[in-house]
Write a protein that holds these residues in place. Structure first.
Motif, PDB file in Angstrom:
ATOM      1  N   TYR A 105      -8.863   6.881  -9.836  1.00 47.33           N
ATOM      2  CA  TYR A 105     -10.088   6.101  -9.681  1.00 47.33           C
ATOM      3  C   TYR A 105      -9.846   4.618  -9.385  1.00 47.33           C
ATOM      4  N   GLU A 106      -8.838   4.013 -10.017  1.00 45.35           N
ATOM      5  CA  GLU A 106      -8.679   2.564  -9.938  1.00 45.35           C
ATOM      6  C   GLU A 106      -8.006   2.128  -8.641  1.00 45.35           C
ATOM      7  N   LYS A 107      -8.532   1.037  -8.071  1.00 49.33           N
ATOM      8  CA  LYS A 107      -7.925   0.486  -6.868  1.00 49.33           C
ATOM      9  C   LYS A 107      -6.654  -0.282  -7.216  1.00 49.33           C
ATOM     10  N   ASP A 108      -6.728  -1.113  -8.254  1.00 48.24           N
ATOM     11  CA  ASP A 108      -5.573  -1.874  -8.726  1.00 48.24           C
ATOM     12  C   ASP A 108      -5.116  -1.284 -10.051  1.00 48.24           C
ATOM     13  N   VAL A 109      -3.951  -0.643 -10.017  1.00 49.20           N
ATOM     14  CA  VAL A 109      -3.456   0.091 -11.180  1.00 49.20           C
ATOM     15  C   VAL A 109      -2.409  -0.745 -11.918  1.00 49.20           C
ATOM     16  N   ASN A 110      -2.500  -0.751 -13.235  1.00 49.30           N
ATOM     17  CA  ASN A 110      -1.470  -1.373 -14.069  1.00 49.30           C
ATOM     18  C   ASN A 110      -0.350  -0.341 -14.239  1.00 49.30           C
ATOM     19  N   TRP A 111       0.691  -0.464 -13.396  1.00 49.76           N
ATOM     20  CA  TRP A 111       1.694   0.598 -13.359  1.00 49.76           C
ATOM     21  C   TRP A 111       2.584   0.610 -14.590  1.00 49.76           C
ATOM     22  N   ALA A 112       2.774  -0.553 -15.223  1.00 49.00           N
ATOM     23  CA  ALA A 112       3.545  -0.554 -16.468  1.00 49.00           C
ATOM     24  C   ALA A 112       2.821   0.269 -17.529  1.00 49.00           C
TER      25      ALA A 112
ATOM     26  N   ILE B 235      -6.281  17.467  -4.120  1.00 47.10           N
ATOM     27  CA  ILE B 235      -6.389  16.162  -4.777  1.00 47.10           C
ATOM     28  C   ILE B 235      -7.814  15.914  -5.254  1.00 47.10           C
ATOM     29  N   ARG B 236      -8.794  16.360  -4.473  1.00 45.34           N
ATOM     30  CA  ARG B 236     -10.188  16.224  -4.928  1.00 45.34           C
ATOM     31  C   ARG B 236     -10.441  17.032  -6.198  1.00 45.34           C
ATOM     32  N   ASP B 237      -9.761  18.168  -6.314  1.00 37.80           N
ATOM     33  CA  ASP B 237      -9.970  19.021  -7.488  1.00 37.80           C
ATOM     34  C   ASP B 237      -9.300  18.459  -8.736  1.00 37.80           C
ATOM     35  N   ILE B 238      -8.023  18.034  -8.601  1.00 36.51           N
ATOM     36  CA  ILE B 238      -7.282  17.623  -9.794  1.00 36.51           C
ATOM     37  C   ILE B 238      -7.283  16.111 -10.007  1.00 36.51           C
ATOM     38  N   GLY B 239      -7.708  15.361  -8.982  1.00 31.37           N
ATOM     39  CA  GLY B 239      -7.676  13.905  -9.077  1.00 31.37           C
ATOM     40  C   GLY B 239      -8.438  13.338 -10.260  1.00 31.37           C
ATOM     41  N   PRO B 240      -9.673  13.792 -10.514  1.00 27.27           N
ATOM     42  CA  PRO B 240     -10.434  13.232 -11.636  1.00 27.27           C
ATOM     43  C   PRO B 240      -9.740  13.377 -12.989  1.00 27.27           C
ATOM     44  N   THR B 241      -8.816  14.343 -13.125  1.00 27.93           N
ATOM     45  CA  THR B 241      -8.121  14.520 -14.405  1.00 27.93           C
ATOM     46  C   THR B 241      -6.974  13.519 -14.568  1.00 27.93           C
ATOM     47  N   MET B 242      -6.672  12.769 -13.510  1.00 25.55           N
ATOM     48  CA  MET B 242      -5.558  11.823 -13.557  1.00 25.55           C
ATOM     49  C   MET B 242      -5.977  10.423 -13.984  1.00 25.55           C
TER      50      MET B 242
ATOM     51  N   GLN C  21       0.836  -1.215   0.000  1.00 29.07           N
ATOM     52  CA  GLN C  21       0.000   0.000   0.000  1.00 29.07           C
ATOM     53  C   GLN C  21       0.865   1.258   0.000  1.00 29.07           C
ATOM     54  N   ARG C  22       1.971   1.252   0.763  1.00 29.74           N
ATOM     55  CA  ARG C  22       2.868   2.409   0.769  1.00 29.74           C
ATOM     56  C   ARG C  22       3.470   2.638  -0.610  1.00 29.74           C
ATOM     57  N   GLN C  23       3.922   1.544  -1.237  1.00 28.11           N
ATOM     58  CA  GLN C  23       4.493   1.658  -2.577  1.00 28.11           C
ATOM     59  C   GLN C  23       3.470   2.195  -3.571  1.00 28.11           C
ATOM     60  N   ASP C  24       2.266   1.652  -3.499  1.00 30.48           N
ATOM     61  CA  ASP C  24       1.212   2.059  -4.434  1.00 30.48           C
ATOM     62  C   ASP C  24       0.870   3.536  -4.276  1.00 30.48           C
ATOM     63  N   MET C  25       0.714   3.985  -3.036  1.00 32.87           N
ATOM     64  CA  MET C  25       0.361   5.381  -2.801  1.00 32.87           C
ATOM     65  C   MET C  25       1.501   6.315  -3.195  1.00 32.87           C
ATOM     66  N   GLY C  26       2.736   5.910  -2.909  1.00 34.76           N
ATOM     67  CA  GLY C  26       3.877   6.731  -3.308  1.00 34.76           C
ATOM     68  C   GLY C  26       3.947   6.902  -4.815  1.00 34.76           C
ATOM     69  N   ARG C  27       3.687   5.822  -5.568  1.00 36.82           N
ATOM     70  CA  ARG C  27       3.711   5.919  -7.029  1.00 36.82           C
ATOM     71  C   ARG C  27       2.558   6.773  -7.548  1.00 36.82           C
ATOM     72  N   ARG C  28       1.401   6.690  -6.910  1.00 37.83           N
ATOM     73  CA  ARG C  28       0.277   7.536  -7.336  1.00 37.83           C
ATOM     74  C   ARG C  28       0.646   9.020  -7.219  1.00 37.83           C
ATOM     75  N   PHE C  29       1.285   9.367  -6.112  1.00 38.47           N
ATOM     76  CA  PHE C  29       1.693  10.764  -5.943  1.00 38.47           C
ATOM     77  C   PHE C  29       2.775  11.141  -6.952  1.00 38.47           C
ATOM     78  N   ALA C  30       3.754  10.241  -7.160  1.00 40.78           N
ATOM     79  CA  ALA C  30       4.862  10.551  -8.071  1.00 40.78           C
ATOM     80  C   ALA C  30       4.370  10.709  -9.507  1.00 40.78           C
ATOM     81  N   GLU C  31       3.588   9.740  -9.985  1.00 42.14           N
ATOM     82  CA  GLU C  31       3.087   9.821 -11.363  1.00 42.14           C
ATOM     83  C   GLU C  31       2.097  10.968 -11.519  1.00 42.14           C
TER      84      GLU C  31
END
Length: 667
Positions: A634-641, A622-629, A393-403
Motif C-alpha cells: 500500500y505505501e508509496k514510501d516504505v521504511n525498509w529498515a 499480486i492483486r490477490d495477495i498484495g493486501p496481505t503484505m 524506483q528499480r531498487q524499491d520495486m526489487g525490494r518489494r518483490f524480495a520482501e
C-alpha cells in the motif's frame, strides 16, 4: 566533493592562466625577470619547485587521496557501463561517520563507495590484502587501516573431532559444549580464546577451556547451535584453528580518526562473497561505535551502504549504490556496555541486529541466485512497458518483490500453492528462453509489432511491403556488423592482449579463492578485482612495449615519440568506449540474426504471447495477495529498515526450535 561554483571558478582560473602564459606582455614571470634582470629564469623555477615540494609534503595525504580517487574514477568508468547512486542525502555532511556495506565484489566495493561518496573514507582493510603489491599501495594512499583477521591465520588442526550436541551445560548466562578428539593435539596447538572452525562451516567457535589433548570445551554464543546441528555428529569431522587476534592497536587508530571527525568504512561480514544474502555480521562495528560513545562521548551515525551489482564479475557491468538512513546507539544502553560481561554482549548484539536490518534495507536480499533471477524478471514483467524508471524506483520495486516473496513463504511455511509454483516456474523458464535466444525483456515488446516469420506476409501488408521489411532486417544486420568491426579494430591493438591475460589470471585467482573459502559459492566476487589489478600492471607495460617498437623500428623524432606515448592512455580509453558501443550493437544484432534461423523464428514469434500471459497472471496474483503484505503493497514510501525488522521477527516466530537435547530422526 567540488561544488558546481568551485568547478566554475577552477575553469575560469585555468583559462586565465592560459591567457597569461600565451601573451608575453601579460606573463607575470617574464615581467618580473624584465624588471629584475639580475635574476635568472632558473632562479624562479627553483623557488617554484621548492614551493611545490613543500606544499605536496604538507598536504600529502589529501593530495594522494584526491589523485587516487581520480584514478579510481577512471577505472570505474572503464569496467562499469553505469553506476547509479541513491540516497546521497542520507550521508551526514560533517562529523564522524561509520559506513557499513555488504561485501560482494572484493576490492571494487570500497572503490565504488569512495567514488560515489562526497566524504573522505578510511576503510578497514584485511592485513592480508594490505601486504599485497599494488592493492596495499593503493590502500595506503587512501588512508586505509590494516586489520588482522583470524581466518587469514587459520591452520589445519591435527586429527578429527566430534561434539555431543545433546549435552550442553549452562553456567549463569553462558553455555558450553564439550568436544572430543581422536588423534588430536589440543594442548600443543590450541590456546584458550582461540577459535575452532568445523569442516564446511564459516563460523569460528571460541575455546573456553582445554582439558587434555583430546578434550576441550567450547563457548556457546549466538549461532553456534545452528553450526553444531549442521555437522554430521556424532561422526568425527576435520577442523581448523583460528588464533586469537589482539586488535587493540587497530581500535585505537580507528577511534582516534573518528574523534578527529573522520569517517570509517567497514564490511561487517568480514570478507567478500558471492552469495545473494548477508553473512552473519562481526561484532567489531558495534564495539567501535560503543567505544567512541564511551571514550569521546560521540554517538556516531552508522550509515548502511547497499551495493547491488548486475553481472558484477564481467566487463561493463552495472551497479547501484544506495546510502540508507543512519542508525544510532540508544544512549541508555551505554551503561550495559560499561558493565561488561553478558550485558555488554547483549547491547552489542542488539545494535548489531539493528545495523543488519539497516543494511538489508538498502539491498535486495534473497535465499539464492535462482530466486534473484526470478525477482528481477518479475519486476520487469510487472512494470509498465517503456516506463523510464529511476535507479531508486528499480531498487524499491526489487525490494518489494524480495520482501513480499519472503513473507509469502513464511505465511505458507514454505509450502507454496501449486498456482504460485507454476507461475514461478514459468517466469524462470521465460527468463531462460530469453537467455538462450540472447535477447532482453524490453526487446520482446518490439517483437509483437514486427514480422518474425520470414516467408509469410506481414499482417495487413502486401508482397512489396513484406519484401521491404525483409530488406530492412538485412540492412540492420549489415550496419551493425560494420559498426562492431570498426569498434573492434582499436581495441584489438590496445586492449585485447591485456584483456585475454586478465581474464585467464582472474579465473585462476577465483579458483584459488574458492578453494580457500568456506562461504563462497563460485568465487565470482574476486574476479573483477583481480582483473583490475592485472590491468593496472599490464596496460602500462603494453604501452611501454609499443613505445619501444616505435623507438627502434621507426624514424620518429623524440617529440613525436613523446606525443605518441602520452596519447596511449587516451587512445586506450577511447578504444574501450568504442568496444563498449560495439558490444551494445552486437546485443542489438542478436535478435535480427536469430530471425534468419527457422527454429529461432518460431520461438521469437511465441515470446510476446508468453510474456503477455505471464504478465497478466503475475499482476492477478499480486492483486490477490498484495493486501496481505501491508505497507509493502500500500505505501508509496516504505521504511525498509522497519520492514526488514518485521520480516526477521516473522522468521523467528515461524521457526520451530528443536531442544538441544532432542534426538534427530535416524539417530
Amino acid at each position: 566533493m567540488m561544488s558546481e561554483l568551485d568547478y566554475t571558478k577552477a575553469q575560469l582560473a585555468f583559462f586565465y592562466v592560459i591567457v597569461l602564459l600565451s601573451v608575453d606582455v601579460l606573463n607575470p614571470v617574464k615581467i618580473f625577470l624584465h624588471v629584475f634582470p639580475a635574476i635568472a629564469p632558473w632562479h624562479v623555477a627553483t623557488v617554484a619547485i621548492g614551493c611545490i615540494a613543500y606544499t605536496f609534503i604538507v598536504n600529502m595525504r589529501p593530495l594522494l587521496y584526491f589523485a587516487t580517487k581520480i584514478f579510481f574514477h577512471s577505472l570505474l568508468s572503464i569496467f562499469f557501463s553505469d553506476i547509479d547512486v541513491v540516497g546521497r542525502q542520507n550521508i551526514p555532511k560533517y562529523g564522524p561517520v561509520i559506513f557499513t556495506s555488504n561485501h560482494a565484489n572484493q576490492f571494487m566495493d570500497g572503490i565504488t563507495i569512495m567514488c560515489t561518496c562526497q566524504r573522505t573514507i578510511s576503510y578497514l582493510v584485511a592485513e592480508k590484502s594490505w601486504r599485497r603489491p599494488i592493492i596495499g599501495h593503493l590502500a595506503w594512499s587512501m588512508g586505509a587501516v590494516p586489520v588482522k583477521r583470524a581466518q587469514d591465520g587459520a591452520s589445519k588442526g591435527t586429527g578429527k573431532v566430534t561434539v555431543d550436541v545433546k549435552y550442553v551445560s549452562a553456567s549463569g548466562e553462558s553455555s558450553t559444549v564439550s568436544v572430543r578428539g581422536t588423534g588430536t593435539k589440543f594442548t600443543a596447538e590450541i590456546k584458550v580464546s582461540d577459535k575452532i572452525r568445523f569442516s564446511k562451516s564459516a563460523l569460528g567457535i571460541k575455546v573456553a577451556s582445554i582439558e587434555s589433548d583430546d578434550s576441550l570445551t567450547l563457548k556457546v554464543d549466538e549461532g553456534v547451535l545452528d553450526v553444531l546441528s549442521s555437522q554430521p555428529f556424532p561422526d568425527y569431522v576435520s577442523f581448523d584453528i583460528l588464533p586469537r587476534i589482539d586488535q587493540k592497536d587497530m581500535y585505537r587508530s580507528v577511534l582516534e580518526r573518528l574523534a578527529s571527525g573522520a569517517t570509517i568504512g567497514i564490511f561487517p561480514e568480514g570478507g567478500s562473497h558471492d552469495r545473494t544474502d548477508l553473512l552473519p555480521l562481526k561484532v567489531g562495528v558495534a564495539l567501535i561505535a560503543y567505544s567512541a560513545l564511551e571514550k569521546d562521548g560521540i554517538n556516531i551515525p552508522i550509515v548502511p551502504v547497499g551495493l547491488n551489482y548486475f553481472r558484477a564479475h564481467r566487463f561493463r557491468g552495472k551497479a547501484t549504490v544506495e546510502f540508507g538512513s543512519p542508525t544510532y546507539i540508544e544512549p541508555s544502553t551505554l551503561a550495559g556496555f560499561k558493565q561488561g560481561g553478558p550485558e555488554k554482549r547483549r547491547v552489542c548484539n542488539e545494535l548489531l541486529g539493528r545495523i543488519e536490518d539497516s543494511m538489508r534495507s538498502v539491498i535486495v536480499s534473497v535465499p539464492d541466485y535462482e530466486k534473484l533471477q526470478m525477482i528481477h524478471a518479475a519486476r520487469r514483467l510487472y512494470r509498465q512497458d517503456a516506463a523510464n524508471e529511476t535507479a531508486e524506483q528499480r531498487q524499491d520495486m526489487g525490494r518489494r518483490f524480495a520482501e513480499g516473496y519472503k513473507r509469502m513463504l513464511l505465511k505458507v511455511k514454505g509450502d507454496l500453492p501449486e498456482q504460485w509454483l507454476s507461475l514461478q516456474s514459468r517466469i524462470l523458464a521465460y527468463q531462460k528462453e530469453l537467455n538462450a535466444l540472447g535477447i532482453r525483456d524490453y526487446q520482446v515488446v518490439g517483437l509483437d509489432y514486427e514480422e518474425v516469420e520470414i516467408g509469410s506476409k506481414t499482417k495487413g501488408h502486401g508482397d512489396g511491403e513484406t519484401v521491404l521489411h525483409r530488406m530492412n532486417v538485412l540492412g540492420h544486420i549489415i550496419h551493425l556488423i560494420f559498426i562492431s568491426v570498426l569498434a573492434a579494430i582499436p581495441s584489438i591493438l590496445l586492449n585485447l592482449p591485456v584483456g585475454l591475460i586478465a581474464r585467464t589470471y582472474s579465473n585462476r585467482r577465483r579458483k584459488v579463492a574458492l578453494a580457500a573459502s568456506k562461504v563462497k559459492i563460485k568465487g565470482y566476487d574476486v574476479m573483477l578485482s583481480e582483473r583490475v589489478v592485472c590491468c593496472i600492471v599490464l596496460v602500462p607495460t603494453l604501452w611501454l612495449v609499443y613505445g619501444l617498437i616505435l623507438f627502434f623500428f621507426t624514424s620518429l623524432d623524440y617529440p613525436s615519440l613523446a606525443v605518441c606515448f602520452t596519447c596511449f592512455p587516451l587512445f586506450s580509453y577511447w578504444s574501450i568506449m568504442a568496444a563498449a558501443s560495439g558490444m551494445v550493437d552486437v546485443k542489438d544484432l542478436r535478435p535480427y540474426v536469430m530471425r534468419m534461423i527457422p527454429s529461432a523464428r518460431k520461438r521469437l514469434a511465441a515470446l510476446p504471447a508468453i510474456r503477455k500471459a505471464l504478465r497478466a497472471d503475475l499482476r492477478s496474483m499480486i492483486r490477490d495477495i498484495g493486501p496481505t503484505m501491508g505497507d509493502i503493497y500500500y505505501e508509496k514510501d516504505v521504511n525498509w529498515a522497519k520492514i526488514t525488522t518485521e520480516t526477521k521477527m516473522m522468521t523467528m516466530g515461524s521457526e520451530t526450535s528443536t531442544p538441544v537435547g532432542a534426538t534427530k530422526k535416524g539417530d
